[in-house]
Design a protein around this motif. Sequence first.
Motif, mmCIF file in Angstrom:
data_model
loop_
_atom_site.group_PDB
_atom_site.id
_atom_site.type_symbol
_atom_site.label_atom_id
_atom_site.label_comp_id
_atom_site.label_asym_id
_atom_site.label_seq_id
_atom_site.Cartn_x
_atom_site.Cartn_y
_atom_site.Cartn_z
ATOM 1 N N ASP A 96 18.206 18.090 -14.197
ATOM 2 C CA ASP A 96 19.434 17.434 -13.307
ATOM 3 C C ASP A 96 20.497 18.566 -13.646
ATOM 4 O OD1 ASP A 96 21.037 15.365 -12.427
ATOM 5 O OD2 ASP A 96 22.059 15.587 -14.506
ATOM 6 N N LYS A 112 12.793 13.227 -21.619
ATOM 7 C CA LYS A 112 14.122 13.117 -21.219
ATOM 8 C C LYS A 112 14.914 14.240 -21.383
ATOM 9 C CE LYS A 112 16.196 9.551 -22.812
ATOM 10 N NZ LYS A 112 16.842 8.287 -23.573
ATOM 11 N N LEU A 123 25.641 14.935 -22.264
ATOM 12 C CA LEU A 123 25.159 15.342 -21.144
ATOM 13 C C LEU A 123 26.338 15.843 -20.106
ATOM 14 C CD1 LEU A 123 22.655 15.851 -19.076
ATOM 15 C CD2 LEU A 123 22.515 13.395 -18.448
ATOM 16 N N GLU A 124 27.134 15.079 -20.196
ATOM 17 C CA GLU A 124 28.281 15.365 -19.269
ATOM 18 C C GLU A 124 28.971 16.397 -19.681
ATOM 19 O OE1 GLU A 124 29.243 13.782 -16.418
ATOM 20 O OE2 GLU A 124 27.551 12.395 -16.921
ATOM 21 N N LYS A 164 14.170 16.239 -18.178
ATOM 22 C CA LYS A 164 14.652 15.474 -16.946
ATOM 23 C C LYS A 164 16.297 16.179 -16.991
ATOM 24 C CE LYS A 164 15.674 11.199 -15.001
ATOM 25 N NZ LYS A 164 17.158 11.430 -14.532
ATOM 26 N N ALA A 165 16.923 16.188 -18.044
ATOM 27 C CA ALA A 165 18.230 16.512 -18.151
ATOM 28 C C ALA A 165 18.521 18.029 -17.890
ATOM 29 C CB ALA A 165 18.791 16.184 -19.691
ATOM 30 N N THR A 213 31.079 5.429 -19.993
ATOM 31 C CA THR A 213 29.701 5.691 -20.865
ATOM 32 C C THR A 213 29.054 3.972 -20.786
ATOM 33 O OG1 THR A 213 30.935 4.688 -22.778
ATOM 34 C CG2 THR A 213 30.856 7.091 -22.309
ATOM 35 N N THR A 217 21.188 15.200 -23.991
ATOM 36 C CA THR A 217 20.160 14.757 -23.013
ATOM 37 C C THR A 217 20.577 13.362 -22.455
ATOM 38 O OG1 THR A 217 18.679 13.527 -24.532
ATOM 39 C CG2 THR A 217 18.162 15.636 -23.990
ATOM 40 N N GLN A 218 21.703 12.856 -22.546
ATOM 41 C CA GLN A 218 22.472 11.421 -22.254
ATOM 42 C C GLN A 218 23.963 11.575 -22.518
ATOM 43 O OE1 GLN A 218 20.368 8.452 -23.880
ATOM 44 N NE2 GLN A 218 20.653 8.838 -25.828
ATOM 45 N N GLY A 219 24.541 10.782 -21.902
ATOM 46 C CA GLY A 219 25.840 10.055 -22.507
ATOM 47 C C GLY A 219 26.975 11.519 -22.417
#
Length: 257
Positions: free
Chosen positions: A67, A60, A38-39, A63-64, A198, A33-35
Amino acid sequence: MPAQRSGGTSADLRESGEPKPLEDQHVVIVGGTQGLGLEIARAAAARGQRVTVAGRDAEKAEKAAADIGIDAVAGICDLTDWSSLERFFDGVDTIDHLILAALDRDQNDIKDFRPDDAAKTSLMKNVGYAASVHYALPKLDPGGSVLMFSGLSMWRPMPGSTTISMANAGVVGLANSLAVQIAPVRVNVITPGVVMGTLAVDEADPVRAEQYERLRQRTPGKRLPQTADIVSAAFALTDNPGINASNLVVDAAMHLS
């Protein structure tokens, strides 16, 4: 609970042992979901793979997934809550690649050691990773893989990295054990160095930023790895059937300095 998704089963694996086409593969990323997680999720979706991203925060995660688009699915799980892991993996279909990218940046020095904080981080990154594989095991395609994130601090400790240095080393040991236990599913580790792009690096405090710059200057090519370098390295490990029980260090040779 994540939505059910249609997809292949282990019977879809080609008789020759070759991997499925990308469009038939399901990638599940815990910590997606982040960092960096997510990439990787974005890149996996862009190349046609079905993607499920999971994290502790439902908002989150949603949202991810939005996205990422391309029918990405959000899931909720906590690497220190075994029942949440069991519920999450019960709700997904066949998994071709399980990527465990969640981390906890515990800043802990042995002089002022905080055992409770250290125990939480180790529980998440070591026991939590192992528990994830345990609950995912019935869903893992035999031609697929597990990819876990370690970190260069296990070899090059930095100020405050006492806990994470231990946890990162434990991930490599866990991978070696799992590669034997869950074969033919492959198990690999990726060990990033200091990664530009990051938040931890780009928004580092002045002391750490200066340390990162010194590390960059000491690399042979005078560059630190970028986010895209970690993404492409992750796919090298998931895609190649000949790579198993490996720890791929992606640090622009920072470990030589």
